[in-house]
Structure formats: structure tokens, C-alpha cells
Write a protein that holds these residues in place. Structure first.
Motif, PDB file in Angstrom:
ATOM      1  N   ASP A  80       0.854  -1.190   0.000  1.00 43.25           N
ATOM      2  CA  ASP A  80       0.000   0.000   0.000  1.00 43.25           C
ATOM      3  C   ASP A  80       0.890   1.239   0.000  1.00 43.25           C
ATOM      4  O   ASP A  80       1.947   1.273   0.635  1.00 43.25           O
ATOM      5  CB  ASP A  80      -0.898  -0.011   1.236  1.00 43.25           C
ATOM      6  CG  ASP A  80      -2.109   0.883   1.073  1.00 43.25           C
ATOM      7  OD1 ASP A  80      -2.448   1.206  -0.079  1.00 43.25           O
ATOM      8  OD2 ASP A  80      -2.716   1.243   2.097  1.00 43.25           O
ATOM      9  N   GLY A  81       0.489   2.254  -0.733  1.00 43.49           N
ATOM     10  CA  GLY A  81       1.279   3.472  -0.819  1.00 43.49           C
ATOM     11  C   GLY A  81       2.003   3.642  -2.135  1.00 43.49           C
ATOM     12  O   GLY A  81       2.520   4.718  -2.434  1.00 43.49           O
ATOM     13  N   TRP A  82       2.046   2.588  -2.950  1.00 40.57           N
ATOM     14  CA  TRP A  82       2.604   2.687  -4.294  1.00 40.57           C
ATOM     15  C   TRP A  82       1.469   3.066  -5.253  1.00 40.57           C
ATOM     16  O   TRP A  82       0.386   2.493  -5.201  1.00 40.57           O
ATOM     17  CB  TRP A  82       3.215   1.362  -4.728  1.00 40.57           C
ATOM     18  CG  TRP A  82       4.542   1.068  -4.106  1.00 40.57           C
ATOM     19  CD1 TRP A  82       4.778   0.788  -2.791  1.00 40.57           C
ATOM     20  CD2 TRP A  82       5.801   1.028  -4.766  1.00 40.57           C
ATOM     21  NE1 TRP A  82       6.115   0.566  -2.595  1.00 40.57           N
ATOM     22  CE2 TRP A  82       6.766   0.704  -3.788  1.00 40.57           C
ATOM     23  CE3 TRP A  82       6.217   1.215  -6.081  1.00 40.57           C
ATOM     24  CZ2 TRP A  82       8.126   0.573  -4.088  1.00 40.57           C
ATOM     25  CZ3 TRP A  82       7.558   1.088  -6.388  1.00 40.57           C
ATOM     26  CH2 TRP A  82       8.499   0.776  -5.411  1.00 40.57           C
ATOM     27  N   ASP A  83       1.742   4.022  -6.125  1.00 37.00           N
ATOM     28  CA  ASP A  83       0.711   4.514  -7.037  1.00 37.00           C
ATOM     29  C   ASP A  83       1.258   4.665  -8.447  1.00 37.00           C
ATOM     30  O   ASP A  83       2.472   4.862  -8.651  1.00 37.00           O
ATOM     31  CB  ASP A  83       0.173   5.868  -6.557  1.00 37.00           C
ATOM     32  CG  ASP A  83      -0.574   5.754  -5.234  1.00 37.00           C
ATOM     33  OD1 ASP A  83      -1.564   5.016  -5.176  1.00 37.00           O
ATOM     34  OD2 ASP A  83      -0.144   6.399  -4.261  1.00 37.00           O
ATOM     35  N   GLU A  84       0.354   4.623  -9.417  1.00 37.87           N
ATOM     36  CA  GLU A  84       0.737   4.803 -10.814  1.00 37.87           C
ATOM     37  C   GLU A  84       1.200   6.229 -11.060  1.00 37.87           C
ATOM     38  O   GLU A  84       0.650   7.190 -10.521  1.00 37.87           O
ATOM     39  CB  GLU A  84      -0.436   4.453 -11.725  1.00 37.87           C
ATOM     40  CG  GLU A  84      -0.069   4.457 -13.210  1.00 37.87           C
ATOM     41  CD  GLU A  84      -1.229   4.044 -14.099  1.00 37.87           C
ATOM     42  OE1 GLU A  84      -1.065   4.115 -15.330  1.00 37.87           O
ATOM     43  OE2 GLU A  84      -2.302   3.668 -13.565  1.00 37.87           O
ATOM     44  N   VAL A  85       2.231   6.352 -11.880  1.00 40.71           N
ATOM     45  CA  VAL A  85       2.778   7.649 -12.285  1.00 40.71           C
ATOM     46  C   VAL A  85       2.559   7.788 -13.789  1.00 40.71           C
ATOM     47  O   VAL A  85       2.853   6.854 -14.546  1.00 40.71           O
ATOM     48  CB  VAL A  85       4.283   7.745 -11.957  1.00 40.71           C
ATOM     49  CG1 VAL A  85       4.862   9.067 -12.435  1.00 40.71           C
ATOM     50  CG2 VAL A  85       4.511   7.578 -10.454  1.00 40.71           C
ATOM     51  N   PRO A  86       2.050   8.924 -14.262  1.00 38.57           N
ATOM     52  CA  PRO A  86       1.796   9.056 -15.696  1.00 38.57           C
ATOM     53  C   PRO A  86       3.045   8.818 -16.536  1.00 38.57           C
ATOM     54  O   PRO A  86       4.151   9.217 -16.167  1.00 38.57           O
ATOM     55  CB  PRO A  86       1.320  10.514 -15.829  1.00 38.57           C
ATOM     56  CG  PRO A  86       0.759  10.847 -14.489  1.00 38.57           C
ATOM     57  CD  PRO A  86       1.613  10.108 -13.505  1.00 38.57           C
ATOM     58  N   VAL A  87       2.861   8.165 -17.674  1.00 39.73           N
ATOM     59  CA  VAL A  87       3.927   7.931 -18.641  1.00 39.73           C
ATOM     60  C   VAL A  87       3.723   8.887 -19.803  1.00 39.73           C
ATOM     61  O   VAL A  87       2.621   8.988 -20.342  1.00 39.73           O
ATOM     62  CB  VAL A  87       3.914   6.473 -19.143  1.00 39.73           C
ATOM     63  CG1 VAL A  87       4.930   6.274 -20.258  1.00 39.73           C
ATOM     64  CG2 VAL A  87       4.200   5.519 -17.990  1.00 39.73           C
ATOM     65  N   SER A  88       4.761   9.584 -20.192  1.00 39.00           N
ATOM     66  CA  SER A  88       4.679  10.536 -21.290  1.00 39.00           C
ATOM     67  C   SER A  88       5.375   9.985 -22.520  1.00 39.00           C
ATOM     68  O   SER A  88       6.347   9.228 -22.411  1.00 39.00           O
ATOM     69  CB  SER A  88       5.341  11.860 -20.878  1.00 39.00           C
ATOM     70  OG  SER A  88       5.520  12.703 -21.997  1.00 39.00           O
ATOM     71  N   ILE A  89       4.917  10.388 -23.698  1.00 37.57           N
ATOM     72  CA  ILE A  89       5.607   9.994 -24.925  1.00 37.57           C
ATOM     73  C   ILE A  89       6.977  10.643 -24.992  1.00 37.57           C
ATOM     74  O   ILE A  89       7.806  10.265 -25.819  1.00 37.57           O
ATOM     75  CB  ILE A  89       4.787  10.368 -26.178  1.00 37.57           C
ATOM     76  CG1 ILE A  89       4.554  11.887 -26.252  1.00 37.57           C
ATOM     77  CG2 ILE A  89       3.487   9.603 -26.219  1.00 37.57           C
ATOM     78  CD1 ILE A  89       3.930  12.336 -27.558  1.00 37.57           C
ATOM     79  N   ALA A  90       7.246  11.616 -24.135  1.00 34.24           N
ATOM     80  CA  ALA A  90       8.568  12.237 -24.083  1.00 34.24           C
ATOM     81  C   ALA A  90       9.555  11.425 -23.261  1.00 34.24           C
ATOM     82  O   ALA A  90      10.744  11.713 -23.246  1.00 34.24           O
ATOM     83  CB  ALA A  90       8.466  13.646 -23.489  1.00 34.24           C
ATOM     84  N   ASP A  91       9.074  10.401 -22.543  1.00 35.96           N
ATOM     85  CA  ASP A  91       9.979   9.553 -21.769  1.00 35.96           C
ATOM     86  C   ASP A  91      10.993   8.896 -22.681  1.00 35.96           C
ATOM     87  O   ASP A  91      10.688   8.524 -23.816  1.00 35.96           O
ATOM     88  CB  ASP A  91       9.202   8.447 -21.053  1.00 35.96           C
ATOM     89  CG  ASP A  91       8.566   8.932 -19.761  1.00 35.96           C
ATOM     90  OD1 ASP A  91       9.126   9.842 -19.135  1.00 35.96           O
ATOM     91  OD2 ASP A  91       7.517   8.381 -19.382  1.00 35.96           O
ATOM     92  N   LEU A  92      12.189   8.684 -22.180  1.00 35.51           N
ATOM     93  CA  LEU A  92      13.150   7.878 -22.910  1.00 35.51           C
ATOM     94  C   LEU A  92      12.559   6.493 -23.089  1.00 35.51           C
ATOM     95  O   LEU A  92      11.955   5.917 -22.195  1.00 35.51           O
ATOM     96  CB  LEU A  92      14.462   7.800 -22.125  1.00 35.51           C
ATOM     97  CG  LEU A  92      15.197   9.125 -21.922  1.00 35.51           C
ATOM     98  CD1 LEU A  92      16.477   8.892 -21.143  1.00 35.51           C
ATOM     99  CD2 LEU A  92      15.499   9.776 -23.242  1.00 35.51           C
TER     100      LEU A  92
END
Length: 217
Positions: A80-92
Motif C-alpha cells: 500500500d502506498g505505491w501509485d501509478e505515475v503518468p507515462v509521457s511519450i517524451a519519456d526515454l
């Protein structure tokens, strides 16, 4: 092949201002816009071990591409406490980073889902064994995660089998990272769990448990 990927990673890092594929700042992904589709897939904590299971939703967008079958769902467990982080098309790594999760006090993880044909021909029904043995896989694909040569940095290697599928598991030092690799359909899956030095010392057991929980379902 590894040199080509390293060159691409270095070029992308120069553009984005981030040093490596798996360890780019989380703020970049959260601010770039044009985010991949995000559909809830995280369960409530299990009554026995208090872990939450994430399963990639069947209809989640991203990573399909022309001529590719839908991504076979995968799952893993996090405290508990882990959450999704948005992924961007700018990510490597572009669209090959399918998912990010993080806990600011414990560490972070990401999933790379790459077409097998980047690495081998005629593997539409791939297994990790067809791609190579553990040494070959970590030598070739470790840089996809760390952004640098992994020679001499592999502390341990293990092989596990679940429901007839083989998983290669690696622990690397500096940066501290667990990598779980497998293949299914026409894709290679790289699951990375990493943390800074203090987080690694305090949460090593939990981070290893997260890494070993990865399954393609």
C-alpha cells in the motif's frame, strides 16, 4: 546491437535532459502532456499479505502499433502506498515504457514492453529461452533499463517458472535495481524495480518481493 541502443538512449537523454532510461525524474513524465491512457487496475490490499495487485487492464491504450496484437496483460504486487505515475511519450524509450509506479519513500518501478522483432526474427510466439540465456539477455537488455553497460554489475541471477512461463531475475548494483525479464506473444517484457541507496537499505525485502511478483497473464 547494444551499441545502437546505447546511442539512441544517449541521444534521447540529450534532448530530454534526463541521464538514463529507467531513472529519469518522475516530474518529467508528469508534466510533458500527451499522456498514455491510464485505466485503474490496482486491487484493494490482500487480507493475508496486505499487498495490492496491479493487473494491466485489457482495454488500456498504448503500445499496440500497426501490425501488432494487443499487449498480453501482466500483473505484479506492491505494498500500500505505491501509485501509478503518468507515462509521457517524451519519456526515454518512447511508447515502450508501458507503465510507471512509485512510492516516494520506498522506490519506483517501470515496465518496458518491446516488440521482439527489434531483437530477433521469426519469434511471433516468443519465449525468453528463444531470445537467449540469462547472461545474453542481461548483457543485451540491461542497458535498456540502466542506460549503461551492465558488465560487472550483476550481483545475482535466478530463473523461475510460473504457469509454464520462464522468468529471468537479476539484481544489479549501483544503481540498485532488480530486473525481471520474460517474453510472450511477440513482445519482450522488462520489469524494473529500483531505489536510491537509503531506500534500498530500508526496503530491500519489499523491493525484491515486488520484482519477483511480476507475471505475464
Amino acid at each position: 546491437m547494444v551499441g545502437r541502443r546505447r546511442t539512441l538512449a544517449s541521444a534521447a537523454a540529450a534532448v530530454c535532459g534526463a541521464p538514463m532510461l529507467g531513472f529519469a525524474g518522475l516530474g518529467l513524465a508528469a508534466t510533458q502532456g500527451l499522456l498514455a491512457g491510464r485505466i485503474p487496475g490496482l486491487s484493494e490490499p490482500d487480507e493475508n499479505d496486505r499487498l495490492r495487485t496491479y493487473r494491466r487492464p485489457d482495454d488500456k491504450s498504448g503500445g499496440h502499433g500497426v501490425g501488432w496484437s494487443p499487449i498480453i496483460p501482466y500483473s505484479f504486487k506492491v505494498p500500500d502506498g505505491w501509485d501509478e505515475v503518468p507515462v509521457s511519450i517524451a519519456d526515454l524509450g518512447g511508447t515502450e515504457i508501458d507503465l510507471r509506479f512509485a512510492n516516494p519513500k520506498e522506490g519506483r518501478l517501470f515496465v518496458i514492453v518491446a516488440p521482439v522483432r527489434r531483437f530477433a526474427d521469426d519469434l511471433d510466439d516468443a519465449t525468453i529461452e528463444k531470445i537467449g540465456n540469462p547472461e545474453k539477455v542481461i548483457t543485451a537488455f540491461g542497458p535498456e533499463v540502466t542506460g549503461e553497460n551492465v558488465e560487472g554489475k550483476v550481483l545475482s541471477t535466478a530463473t523461475a517458472e510460473h504457469s509454464g512461463r520462464t522468468y529471468y531475475q537479476f539484481e544489479l548494483e549501483l544503481p540498485h535495481v532488480f530486473i525481471t525479464a520474460t517474453a510472450a506473444g511477440n513482445r519482450l517484457y522488462l520489469f524494473s524495480v529500483t531505489a536510491n541507496g537509503l531506500q534500498w537499505k530500508r526496503h530491500y525485502k519489499d523491493l525484491k518481493q515486488i520484482a519477483e511478483s511480476f507475471r505475464v497473464v
